[in-house]
Design a protein around this motif. Structure first.
Motif, mmCIF file in Angstrom:
data_model
loop_
_atom_site.group_PDB
_atom_site.id
_atom_site.type_symbol
_atom_site.label_atom_id
_atom_site.label_comp_id
_atom_site.label_asym_id
_atom_site.label_seq_id
_atom_site.Cartn_x
_atom_site.Cartn_y
_atom_site.Cartn_z
ATOM 1 N N PRO A 54 -3.000 1.948 8.912
ATOM 2 C CA PRO A 54 -1.997 2.999 8.385
ATOM 3 C C PRO A 54 -2.014 4.380 9.057
ATOM 4 O O PRO A 54 -2.946 4.999 9.416
ATOM 5 C CB PRO A 54 -2.216 3.083 7.070
ATOM 6 N N ARG A 63 6.493 7.549 -4.152
ATOM 7 C CA ARG A 63 6.773 5.981 -3.914
ATOM 8 C C ARG A 63 8.451 5.682 -3.759
ATOM 9 O O ARG A 63 8.850 5.028 -2.937
ATOM 10 C CB ARG A 63 6.365 5.316 -4.934
ATOM 11 N N ILE A 74 -1.734 10.627 8.383
ATOM 12 C CA ILE A 74 -3.156 10.402 7.865
ATOM 13 C C ILE A 74 -4.076 10.909 9.226
ATOM 14 O O ILE A 74 -3.703 10.590 10.220
ATOM 15 C CB ILE A 74 -3.494 9.136 7.623
ATOM 16 N N LYS A 129 0.907 8.254 4.793
ATOM 17 C CA LYS A 129 0.407 8.078 3.280
ATOM 18 C C LYS A 129 1.855 8.472 2.239
ATOM 19 O O LYS A 129 2.126 9.711 2.733
ATOM 20 C CB LYS A 129 -0.665 8.833 2.851
ATOM 21 N N SER A 133 2.486 2.798 6.371
ATOM 22 C CA SER A 133 1.563 3.292 5.467
ATOM 23 C C SER A 133 0.466 2.151 4.725
ATOM 24 O O SER A 133 -0.115 2.232 3.875
ATOM 25 C CB SER A 133 2.061 3.753 4.028
ATOM 26 N N LYS A 134 0.774 0.899 5.491
ATOM 27 C CA LYS A 134 0.101 -0.408 4.857
ATOM 28 C C LYS A 134 -1.190 -0.444 5.488
ATOM 29 O O LYS A 134 -1.412 -0.218 6.659
ATOM 30 C CB LYS A 134 0.933 -1.436 5.047
ATOM 31 N N ASP A 135 -2.215 -1.212 5.146
ATOM 32 C CA ASP A 135 -3.640 -1.613 5.705
ATOM 33 C C ASP A 135 -3.345 -2.671 6.689
ATOM 34 O O ASP A 135 -3.795 -3.086 7.645
ATOM 35 C CB ASP A 135 -4.580 -1.981 4.697
ATOM 36 N N ALA A 169 6.371 11.434 3.587
ATOM 37 C CA ALA A 169 4.985 10.904 3.813
ATOM 38 C C ALA A 169 4.374 11.855 4.510
ATOM 39 O O ALA A 169 4.817 12.827 5.254
ATOM 40 C CB ALA A 169 5.452 9.458 4.717
#
Ligand code: SAM
Length: 281
Positions: free
Chosen positions: A247, A254, A281, A250, A229-231, A278
């Motif tokens: 990513p 959290r 995307i 999403k 989920s990280k850029d 999650a």
């Protein structure tokens, strides 16, 4: 996939539209047949198999993508409570612990054949057992006198290898049995293999839900979801991003979702469960 009170397949079916479909995969034939016998619903396809081959299983049955995936990891109550399966340190049985009983390698081979160093390593890593060294030594010493064949034999050896004070806490064999089960069934490898495939086969907006039961599983899932989920996944400190990472997920929550007291009351085994979700995307 089995739960004496209310299994997840039954619960999912309550929410499923009349033309929705579920593919239920388990590598344990008895569990699968038992659950299939309880659920008589044309919307469910039961498939005997290892989820580490998720993409191949979907190709085999002609499905391309799915709207949601629920991985309910680990061992079931049905497996734990069936003494004959040799998972439990509370019931005497031949040491087995195979989820897939056609696999030719069981806990019996592991306990009698692994080197002391390998036993120590898996008991320490997969059981997070602080007395791993003395337990491994005791297993090797005892098996030189007599093959270790049963769950009770092994539980007694473990008991004899830990201090008195430790025996008063939780059952001293609990962590070692968990470690052996994880190794026999290659559970952590299966999780590492299925997660990227799960993302590949999810439709956009589809949900990946994973229920774990101990910290080793949860760590793998948490790290995977965070990375996906990280850029950017460049090592910290690089002045510019060079990874080109995009990513694919999403995070929906959290933090992991935990069962409430009421659920734990009905099902005490839920106490250690964590659910992470999650979306694609
Ligand atoms: C926690 S139980 C599932 C309980 C079920 N959801 C229910 O509500 O009754 C986990 C199940 O996953 C199965 N399993 C574990 N690892 C697997 C794998 N790699 N491939 C397929 N099934 C697996 C086990 O055999 C076990 O039946």
């Amino acid at each position: 996939m089995y739960n004496r009170r209310r299994g997840t397949p039954q619960r999912l079916l309550q929410e499923l539209s009349y033309d929705g479909r579920i593919l239920a995969i388990d590598r344990d034939r008895e569990t699968l047949e038992r659950t299939a016998g309880e659920i008589n619903d044309p919307r469910v396809t039961f498939k005997l198999g290892d989820f580490r081959y998720l993409e191949s299983i979907l190709i085999e049955i002609g499905w391309e993508q799915v709207d949601g995936i629920l991985l309910d990891l680990g061992v079931s109550s049905f497996q734990l409570d069936d003494a004959e399966r040799g998972f439990s340190f509370r019931q005497d049985a031949v040491l087995d612990m195979r989820m897939n009983r056609s696999q030719n390698y069981s806990a019996r081979e592991l306990v009698n054949e692994y080197s002391e160093e390998d036993l120590r390593r898996i008991i320490y890593q997969y059981g997070e057992e602080k007395y791993a060294r003395s337990i491994a030594r005791a297993i090797v010493k005892n098996r030189e006198l007599q093959h270790i064949e049963t769950t009770m034999q092994l539980a007694d050896i473990i008991k004899s290898a830990v201090p008195q004070s430790y025996r008063r806490e939780k059952h001293p064999a609990r962590k070692t049995f968990q470690a052996i089960r994880i190794e026999v069934n290659r559970e952590l490898e299966a999780i590492e293999e299925v997660l990227p495939q799960a993302v590949n086969v999810l439709q956009t907006g589809g949900r990946l839900c994973v229920i774990t039961f101990h910290s080793l599983e949860d760590r793998l899932v948490k790290q995977f979801l965070q990375r996906e989920s990280k850029d950017c996944v460049c090592p910290p400190g690089l002045p510019v991003c060079t990874c080109g990472h995009k990513p694919r997920l999403k995070l929906v929550n959290r933090k992991a979702l935990l069962p409430d007291d009421a659920e734990c009351e009905i099902n005490p085994r839920a106490r250690s469960a964590k659910l992470r979700v999650a979306s694609r995307i």
